[in-house]
Each structure stands twice: as C-alpha cells, then as structure tokens.
Design a protein around this motif. Structure first.
Motif, PDB file in Angstrom:
ATOM      1  N   GLY A 120       0.831  -1.765  -0.173  1.00 50.63           N
ATOM      2  CA  GLY A 120       0.019  -0.483   0.101  1.00 50.63           C
ATOM      3  C   GLY A 120       1.176   1.070  -0.408  1.00 50.63           C
ATOM      4  N   GLY A 121       2.095   1.190   0.907  1.00 48.75           N
ATOM      5  CA  GLY A 121       2.592   2.517   0.868  1.00 48.75           C
ATOM      6  C   GLY A 121       3.649   3.023  -0.333  1.00 48.75           C
ATOM      7  N   GLN A 122       3.919   1.129  -0.749  1.00 53.64           N
ATOM      8  CA  GLN A 122       4.344   1.165  -2.643  1.00 53.64           C
ATOM      9  C   GLN A 122       3.288   2.134  -3.349  1.00 53.64           C
ATOM     10  N   ARG A 123       2.587   1.827  -3.694  1.00 49.26           N
ATOM     11  CA  ARG A 123       1.475   2.165  -4.416  1.00 49.26           C
ATOM     12  C   ARG A 123       1.057   3.630  -4.433  1.00 49.26           C
ATOM     13  N   GLN A 124       1.147   4.136  -3.189  1.00 47.31           N
ATOM     14  CA  GLN A 124       0.631   5.461  -2.759  1.00 47.31           C
ATOM     15  C   GLN A 124       2.113   6.483  -3.637  1.00 47.31           C
ATOM     16  N   ARG A 125       3.236   5.588  -3.291  1.00 41.88           N
ATOM     17  CA  ARG A 125       3.593   6.684  -3.542  1.00 41.88           C
ATOM     18  C   ARG A 125       4.409   6.010  -5.099  1.00 41.88           C
ATOM     19  N   VAL A 126       4.024   5.765  -5.518  1.00 39.57           N
ATOM     20  CA  VAL A 126       4.074   5.512  -7.375  1.00 39.57           C
ATOM     21  C   VAL A 126       2.818   6.908  -7.575  1.00 39.57           C
ATOM     22  N   ALA A 127       1.939   6.376  -7.040  1.00 39.30           N
ATOM     23  CA  ALA A 127       1.000   7.528  -7.515  1.00 39.30           C
ATOM     24  C   ALA A 127       1.067   9.203  -7.267  1.00 39.30           C
TER      25      ALA A 127
END
Length: 324
Positions: A120-127
């Motif tokens: 989840g944290g990685q996806r948020q950083r991609v966004a």
C-alpha cells in the motif's frame, strides 16, 4: 458539503493543510480549487491567474487520492509516464522525468512491476510520483494516507514532507487527522460546518486555539469558565501538585481525582474541581508503576498551571470577506 465564505491565501512552496471532521467542507474546498466543482460566488486564483471556470486539466494542478487511482494493467513506469504521454512529450524526456520521479519517491528499480505487486505504501508513492512528474504548480492531496495502517502512515508522513521539501511544489493537503496536520504542515486551516474556524501555524492552532471547536478538535483540551471569562488549557500544561511540589506563580485550584488511566509512559487523570468543572491532566510516569497511579483515584488534589497557559477563547470566527 456547502462551503461558506472561505477565504484562503496560500504561499508558493507551502505545505498547507485543510483539517476538519468528515463533512466539514475541506474536500469540497479542494475540489473547487482543482476545478472539479464550480463555486456559486467568489474566485480561484493560481499564481495570480484567475482560473475560475477553467477545466481541471488546464489549471497546473494535480491531485493524489486515497485510493491511488493507478491503472492495474500498466507497469509502474507506464503509470508514471501516462500524463507525459498525454502531453506528447518525447520518449527521452519522459524517461528522464520518470526516473527522476522514481528516485524522488525511493522506488528506483520498481518501474517494471505492476501495482498489484506493490504494498500500500509503495502504491501511494507511485501515485505521488505520477503527480509530481508533471511538475504542477500545486499538488492537491485528498486524505492520501487514509487507507494505510498506523505505522506505515507515520512513515509516509515523513516521506511526504521530505519530498515536498525536495521538489518545492506547493502541497495542499486534506485530512481529518490532527496529528498528521500538526506533524507535516507549515500552516493549517481548521474547518467546521463549511467555515474556517482558524488559520495558523501548527503551534498557533494548538497553543492558541481561536474557538472552542478548535481547542476541542485539535488535540485534547480543557475549557473552563471563571469570573465570566472562558479559557482553554491543554492537559499536559496542568500540573498535579502533591505536598512537596512548588506552587510559586501558578493558578491553583482544588479538586478530587475522578478517573485514572495508566498508559505506559504517561497517566491520564480527570479531576472534578471544587469551583466547578472538570480538568484532564497528563503526567509522565518517570518512576511510577500502574498500581501506584491507580491508587490515586478518589484522592483530593491540588492542580495548577501558569497564567499564560490559559488561553481565552471566543464563540466563533469573525469573517468579513467572501471568496470560494
């Protein structure tokens, strides 16, 4: 939620937070700034340019949402490059900006993965990378950490502030989390029922709440009335005074300890005051055990605070100008 007479002036490069409970008008304000909703009255200006009525894609803003809104069939690299492709940037420039953004959010080497392979944290950083790669004038963040667990949310708070400092983009951040707002913001606007109750630095909002709502919503606070004067005082400012403790310069009141809650490093007390009202106090457990503090329930006690720590509060905000 309708917003009423909201007037905001946000500085270039500022981390500015719209803070308030659900339904207070903060997300509506963000949507008006983004161009997703049009105001009935007032104007939206961006860098001196009146963008009222201008569509979102023409406003030099990007938005990061809580649900990431990534394309699941695309790789991380393709997601980040999407906006650049729409703008028809060349392949070399897209690759340069993509790699720069991945480095910025500490995801170098993740470009060929799919969103479903990330945490989840990685996806948020991609966004976040997908938003900053377009180099917007303002980045709008609508509760972007709300879907993360507590430990990861705290980590991402530090990451967001680090990234904002590095890129120098104005961040306009929406949250209902008071700790999040106090930790990251340069300034905070506290919303309540479609209006702004107070705008100030984290220290000003916490230490000098302008209204009873702010004092109660931002952290925990005590509100007392004495001699026709209403004031607020934070629990950590209230001292429980045992027999051998100094009292010089303090406002002193007597009471009875009503409840005691041991919470490891601190103990939280509720004290019923003889003069009326109830105070919450927090005391560090330097050498005290849970058994010792729980024995204090029902005991008489004196409490005290420095006069300057009691902050007068009014009934509500006075606002003259109309804007959004």
């Amino acid at each position: 939620m309708a917003i009423n007479r909201v007037d905001l002036a946000i500085e270039r490069g500022e981390f500015f937070t719209l803070l308030g409970p659900s339904g207070s008008g903060k997300t509506t304000t963000l949507r008006v700034i983004a161009g997703f909703e049009e105001p009935d009255r007032g104007r939206v200006q961006l860098g001196g340019r009146d963008v009222t009525g201008v569509p979102p894609y023409d406003r030099e803003v990007n938005t990061v949402f809580q649900d990431y809104a990534l394309f699941p069939h695309m790789t991380v690299a393709q997601n980040i490059e999407y906006g650049l492709r729409i703008r028809k940037l060349g392949k070399k420039e897209r690759a340069h900006r993509r790699d720069e953004a991945l480095e910025m959010v500490r995801l170098a080497g993740y470009g060929q993965r799919k969103p479903g392979e990330l945490s989840g944290g990685q996806r948020q950083r991609v966004a976040l990378a997908r938003a900053i790669v377009n180099r917007p004038r303002v980045l709008l963040l609508d509760e972007p950490l709300g879907a993360l667990d507590l430990k990861l949310r705290v980590q991402m708070q530090s990451e967001l502030k680090r990234i904002q400092d590095a890129v120098g983009i104005t961040f306009l951040y929406v949250t209902h989390d008071q700790d999040e707002a106090l930790t990251m913001s340069d300034r905070i606007a506290v919303f309540n029922e479609g209006r702004i109750e107070q705008i100030g630095t984290p220290e000003e909002v916490y230490e000098q709440p302008a209204t009873p709502f702010v004092s109660g919503f931002v952290g925990t606070s005590n509100v007392l009335e004495r001699d026709g004067r209403r004031f607020t005082i934070r629990p950590e400012k209230v001292r429980l005074l045992w027999a051998d403790e100094p009292r010089d310069g303090l406002v002193i009141e007597r009471g009875v300890i009503r409840t005691v809650a041991y919470a490891g490093p601190v103990t939280r007390y509720e004290v019923d005051l003889e003069a009326g009202g109830r105070l919450q106090a927090v005391r560090q457990n330097y050498e005290t055990s849970s058994a010792e503090v729980l024995e204090q329930r029902g005991h008489k006690v004196e409490v005290g605070w420095l006069p300057e720590q009691a902050v007068p509060v009014g009934e509500g905000p006075e606002m003259e100008e109309e804007s959004l």
